[in-house]
Design an enzyme around this catalytic site. Sequence first.
Site, PDB file in Angstrom:
ATOM      1  N   ASP A  23      12.590   5.980   1.749  1.00  0.00           N
ATOM      2  CA  ASP A  23      11.330   5.686   1.056  1.00  0.00           C
ATOM      3  C   ASP A  23      10.286   5.058   1.968  1.00  0.00           C
ATOM      4  O   ASP A  23       9.475   4.250   1.534  1.00  0.00           O
ATOM      5  CB  ASP A  23      11.574   4.762  -0.167  1.00  0.00           C
ATOM      6  CG  ASP A  23      12.633   5.327  -1.074  1.00  0.00           C
ATOM      7  OD1 ASP A  23      12.578   6.538  -1.340  1.00  0.00           O
ATOM      8  OD2 ASP A  23      13.528   4.571  -1.500  1.00  0.00           O
ATOM      9  N   LYS A  26       7.991   9.260   4.321  1.00  0.00           N
ATOM     10  CA  LYS A  26       8.148  10.432   5.204  1.00  0.00           C
ATOM     11  C   LYS A  26       7.419  11.663   4.662  1.00  0.00           C
ATOM     12  O   LYS A  26       6.859  12.437   5.428  1.00  0.00           O
ATOM     13  CB  LYS A  26       9.640  10.764   5.389  1.00  0.00           C
ATOM     14  CG  LYS A  26      10.404   9.722   6.167  1.00  0.00           C
ATOM     15  CD  LYS A  26      11.876  10.064   6.241  1.00  0.00           C
ATOM     16  CE  LYS A  26      12.598   9.981   4.917  1.00  0.00           C
ATOM     17  NZ  LYS A  26      12.724   8.648   4.337  1.00  0.00           N
ATOM     18  N   GLY A  50      13.604  11.841  -2.186  1.00  0.00           N
ATOM     19  CA  GLY A  50      12.420  12.013  -3.018  1.00  0.00           C
ATOM     20  C   GLY A  50      11.213  11.827  -2.131  1.00  0.00           C
ATOM     21  O   GLY A  50      10.912  10.721  -1.713  1.00  0.00           O
ATOM     22  N   HIS A  51      10.574  12.921  -1.779  1.00  0.00           N
ATOM     23  CA  HIS A  51       9.428  12.849  -0.883  1.00  0.00           C
ATOM     24  C   HIS A  51       8.154  13.138  -1.668  1.00  0.00           C
ATOM     25  O   HIS A  51       8.023  14.186  -2.277  1.00  0.00           O
ATOM     26  CB  HIS A  51       9.613  13.827   0.288  1.00  0.00           C
ATOM     27  CG  HIS A  51      10.750  13.431   1.196  1.00  0.00           C
ATOM     28  ND1 HIS A  51      11.182  14.203   2.237  1.00  0.00           N
ATOM     29  CD2 HIS A  51      11.523  12.326   1.203  1.00  0.00           C
ATOM     30  CE1 HIS A  51      12.186  13.577   2.845  1.00  0.00           C
ATOM     31  NE2 HIS A  51      12.409  12.448   2.232  1.00  0.00           N
TER      32      HIS A  51
HETATM   33  P1  IMP Z   1      23.624   8.821  -2.380  1.00  0.00           P
HETATM   34  O1  IMP Z   1      22.898   9.353  -1.194  1.00  0.00           O
HETATM   35  O2  IMP Z   1      23.110   9.343  -3.690  1.00  0.00           O
HETATM   36  O3  IMP Z   1      25.111   8.940  -2.247  1.00  0.00           O
HETATM   37  O4  IMP Z   1      23.336   7.242  -2.438  1.00  0.00           O
HETATM   38  C1  IMP Z   1      23.850   6.339  -1.473  1.00  0.00           C
HETATM   39  C2  IMP Z   1      22.861   5.217  -1.200  1.00  0.00           C
HETATM   40  O5  IMP Z   1      21.718   5.749  -0.550  1.00  0.00           O
HETATM   41  C3  IMP Z   1      22.344   4.508  -2.444  1.00  0.00           C
HETATM   42  O6  IMP Z   1      22.076   3.169  -2.125  1.00  0.00           O
HETATM   43  C4  IMP Z   1      21.019   5.215  -2.718  1.00  0.00           C
HETATM   44  O7  IMP Z   1      20.132   4.409  -3.457  1.00  0.00           O
HETATM   45  C5  IMP Z   1      20.547   5.447  -1.312  1.00  0.00           C
HETATM   46  N1  IMP Z   1      19.650   6.606  -1.199  1.00  0.00           N
HETATM   47  C6  IMP Z   1      20.010   7.913  -1.193  1.00  0.00           C
HETATM   48  N2  IMP Z   1      18.925   8.690  -1.038  1.00  0.00           N
HETATM   49  C7  IMP Z   1      17.878   7.861  -0.916  1.00  0.00           C
HETATM   50  C8  IMP Z   1      16.492   8.070  -0.708  1.00  0.00           C
HETATM   51  O8  IMP Z   1      16.006   9.193  -0.548  1.00  0.00           O
HETATM   52  N3  IMP Z   1      15.709   6.961  -0.649  1.00  0.00           N
HETATM   53  C9  IMP Z   1      16.224   5.705  -0.755  1.00  0.00           C
HETATM   54  N4  IMP Z   1      17.513   5.457  -0.954  1.00  0.00           N
HETATM   55  C10 IMP Z   1      18.338   6.529  -1.027  1.00  0.00           C
HETATM   56 MG    MG Z   2      12.025   8.558  -1.339  1.00  0.00          MG
END
Ligand code: IMP
Ligand code: MG
Length: 443
Positions: A23, A26, A50-51
């Site tokens: 976040d 990017k 989430g971009h």
């Molecule tokens: P997962 O990638 O869904 O397995 O989540 C693992 C960890 O990475 C958790 O703490 C999520 O909140 C964090 N996370 C995964 N993708 C993102 C992202 O795009 N932005 C911020 N945190 C992320």
């Molecule tokens: Mg994001």
Amino acid sequence: MYKNLKDILKQQFVIVLGLQWGDEGKGKIVDLLSAYVDVVARFQGGANAGHTIKIGNDIIKLHLIPSGIMRPNITCVLGNGMVINPPKFFTEMKMLKKYVKNLSPERILISHAAHLITPAEIALDNAKETARGKKKIGTTGQGIGPAYVEKSNRTGLRMEIMFDHDQAADLVAEHIQATNKILKAVYGLSPLPVKETAKQFKNYAKNLKLYIKNTSDYLLDVLKDGRKVLAEGAQGALLDVDHGTYPYVTSSNTTIGGVFTGLGIPPQKNSVTIGVVKSFCTRVGAGPFPTKITGELAEKLRGSGKNQDDEYGTTTGRPRDVGYLDLVLLKRVIEQNGVDVLAVTKFDFLTRLKEIKICTDHRFNFLQDEGLIPFNMANLDEYTPVYPYPYITIDQNTNINGLRKFSDAPTWLKKYWELIEGQVGKPIIIGSVGPERGQNIKI
Ligand code: IMP
Ligand code: MG
């Protein structure tokens, strides 16, 4: 070394990495830089990302498709390092129809070696999180962890099975059946529908087929032709499965090595690595965060959620933890990733606070040592951040959304900017001062 943005983007291979916990902004930076390249490729992660891109009044949220899609002449690649959930892909394509004329398979290429996410991985992700109880990772629930587990375990389903829709249906049915055994035996959960899911994947296969290519071959050709490629990272360096705050991480390599394994190309000679950094820190999900702030100050910085760019998860809507910039961690990831230059985002958010601190050291057991970081970064919470005094006082009456030149910046912003550059030894080449495409200070 670099004089201006054009000079930097003369490089044939541009790598954009998030340097915090995701976040960092990017999406906006990749959209901006896409104007200078031919191909934008994602190399890891999936719909956990989430971009967000804001163009005029439109807010576009991308999870799977590279952020270069908003520029008409860009080809987008979903690389082999990704894990892809077909219905999410189709929802995104449908949403994009309103903004993008050409969404044809000539423009969007999905690697045959990317892994598929099915309801099986999503169910396992949620079951595992529930079973962890208090030790929850706080995943996005998108099935990311189980998909990478299956990849390493050699039980995963790759995109290439979708070339033949009957085969896809059979393999998905088998896969769901195998998962149902685990769901029942390990977690005591009811089974997922086998036939229905297989049928859905048969349909997805018919629609996906044309998009599936050997994207490694494609990228090698593009590079041989002298065309320019941008590699778009998702999540951030501190969420890297090897180098992040394990186990509070995502399941892919978000850092520099992931670029090459995730795209199937070698490191390039004419390459530049741009690190995207938010001007403060945020984190969503569990895990250590030394510079985290709470209470009223945190609420101010996070925002109420009324603004689209307030600090709430793009994928999950969860409020993000917020805190000050941590230069100890930033220096470490800049070195580990060979970051050349920085793009720093959300400078405008700083006017939400009266004064701002920057962490330049960590203290442990009253010991202060420059750059102290524990072996296991999960223990970072035992470290106390050190904030040099005096803090930077912010003139809250300044609206910096309209700022385009560094020389016009208020004193507090110049101080903050130069402190970052001075401490990490890398130049800031873009400073984002608002969510809109054009709201930037560029060198
Ligand atoms: P997962 O990638 O869904 O397995 O989540 C693992 C960890 O990475 C958790 O703490 C999520 O909140 C964090 N996370 C995964 N993708 C993102 C992202 O795009 N932005 C911020 N945190 C992320
Ligand atoms: Mg994001």
